[in-house]
Design an enzyme around this catalytic site. Structure first.
Site, mmCIF file in Angstrom:
data_model
loop_
_atom_site.group_PDB
_atom_site.id
_atom_site.type_symbol
_atom_site.label_atom_id
_atom_site.label_comp_id
_atom_site.label_asym_id
_atom_site.label_seq_id
_atom_site.Cartn_x
_atom_site.Cartn_y
_atom_site.Cartn_z
ATOM 1 N N HIS A 37 0.844 -1.204 0.000
ATOM 2 C CA HIS A 37 0.000 0.000 0.000
ATOM 3 C C HIS A 37 0.884 1.262 0.000
ATOM 4 O O HIS A 37 0.566 2.241 -0.667
ATOM 5 C CB HIS A 37 -0.885 0.048 1.250
ATOM 6 C CG HIS A 37 -1.874 -1.079 1.341
ATOM 7 N ND1 HIS A 37 -1.806 -2.051 2.302
ATOM 8 C CD2 HIS A 37 -2.964 -1.364 0.591
ATOM 9 C CE1 HIS A 37 -2.800 -2.897 2.156
ATOM 10 N NE2 HIS A 37 -3.524 -2.518 1.119
ATOM 11 N N LYS A 149 -1.002 -7.303 -7.646
ATOM 12 C CA LYS A 149 -1.240 -8.642 -7.084
ATOM 13 C C LYS A 149 -2.676 -9.058 -7.398
ATOM 14 O O LYS A 149 -2.952 -10.183 -7.742
ATOM 15 C CB LYS A 149 -0.996 -8.668 -5.574
ATOM 16 C CG LYS A 149 -1.163 -10.086 -5.012
ATOM 17 C CD LYS A 149 -0.882 -10.145 -3.546
ATOM 18 C CE LYS A 149 -2.040 -9.634 -2.737
ATOM 19 N NZ LYS A 149 -3.241 -10.505 -2.776
#
Ligand code: PAF
Length: 280
Positions: A37, A149
């Protein structure tokens, strides 16, 4: 950094920023922020005047037997990470403020939401596209950042934005991994140490598949070997191993220049996804 809880208030703030010609970057998250993140936040801060991060565990993207209740929610640490990384606005909506009492409208991207993760998670992507379209409308973002991802999620959101004429540019950011190979995920906290070390084998297997692709092996041989290598991981169960066109998610053909090799694997009782993109 300002914390905003109300969608109306954030939209008002963002509208006034747009009127001042400020560019807005949005990083939508479900919290439990990690280095993956942080890489999205850093990219947004470097490319926009203002960065908005949302932390919201979106109930409508979880199936009835999934981990909505136990999903990690370390909010104080998330706030600290956002502050440290120069986030301007942290958006923390609640189910009530975001969906109200009687929510009736969903956004669904057909076909590509039904394959791969969509087979075992039939309502998942409809929940994702619905919440992301709301977040884009609220933040009026010029750019929004997603980790690769969740490659299928990235392609679905790009398609939604294209199909619905949303002006936000969707930016996919590289997978961040631990040194041992495992892709970072908030769900890795569910893995016991032994399972976590076994899970590194997923990346090793993907790397072998990538090598075989560049060596010119056939797609079916690559898939077969990948399945074999993943099943060598202790206590592993394959949900899917897929080779798809990296832009359209159509089944890969030998003529595709960019092939997505994607897997979903249960290690113990934890379901993990990972992928690699192979280019000619
Ligand atoms: O990738 C995620 O964390 C979520 O699916 C997202 C995009 C924040 C929507 O809830």
């Amino acid at each position: 950094m300002k914390i905003v809880k109300s969608p109306q208030e954030l939209q008002k703030i963002c509208l006034s920023l747009v009127r001042k010609n400020k560019s807005i970057g949005l990083v939508p998250t479900m919290g439990a922020l990690h280095a993956g993140h942080i890489s999205l936040i850093k990219k947004s801060v470097s490319q926009n005047d203002v960065t908005v991060v949302s932390v919201y565990v979106n109930p409508i993207q979880f199936g009835p037997d999934e981990d909505y209740n136990k999903y990690p929610r370390p909010i104080e640490n998330d706030i600290k990470i956002c502050k440290e990384n120069k986030v301007d606005f942290l958006f923390l909506p609640t189910n009530e403020t975001l969906y109200g009492k009687k929510f009736l409208t969903y956004v669904a991207t057909e076909e590509i939401s039904k394959i791969m993760c969509g087979v075992t998670r039939p309502i998942h992507f409809r929940g994702v596209t619905t919440v992301v379209s709301k977040l884009l409308n609220i933040s009026l973002a010029d750019r929004a950042y997603f980790g690769l991802k969740d490659y299928q999620q990235y392609i679905i959101i790009k398609k939604m934005v294209e199909d619905l004429n949303i002006r936000t540019k969707i930016i996919g950011c590289p997978i961040v991994r631990e040194k041992t190979g495992i892709a970072l995920s908030s769900r890795n906290t569910y893995l016991k140490p032994e399972a976590k070390s076994e899970a590194n084998g997923i990346y090793a297997a993907l790397c072998k598949a990538k090598k075989e692709f560049s060596d010119g092996k056939t797609l079916s041989a690559i898939k077969k070997n990948l399945e074999k290598n993943i099943l060598k991981i202790n206590d592993s169960k394959i949900d899917y191993v897929e080779l798809r066109n990296a832009d359209t998610l159509e089944p890969a053909t030998k003529d595709d220049k960019k092939v997505l090799v994607a897997v979903a694997v249960k290690v113990g009782n934890v379901r993990l996804i990972d992928n690699t993109v192979c280019s000619k």
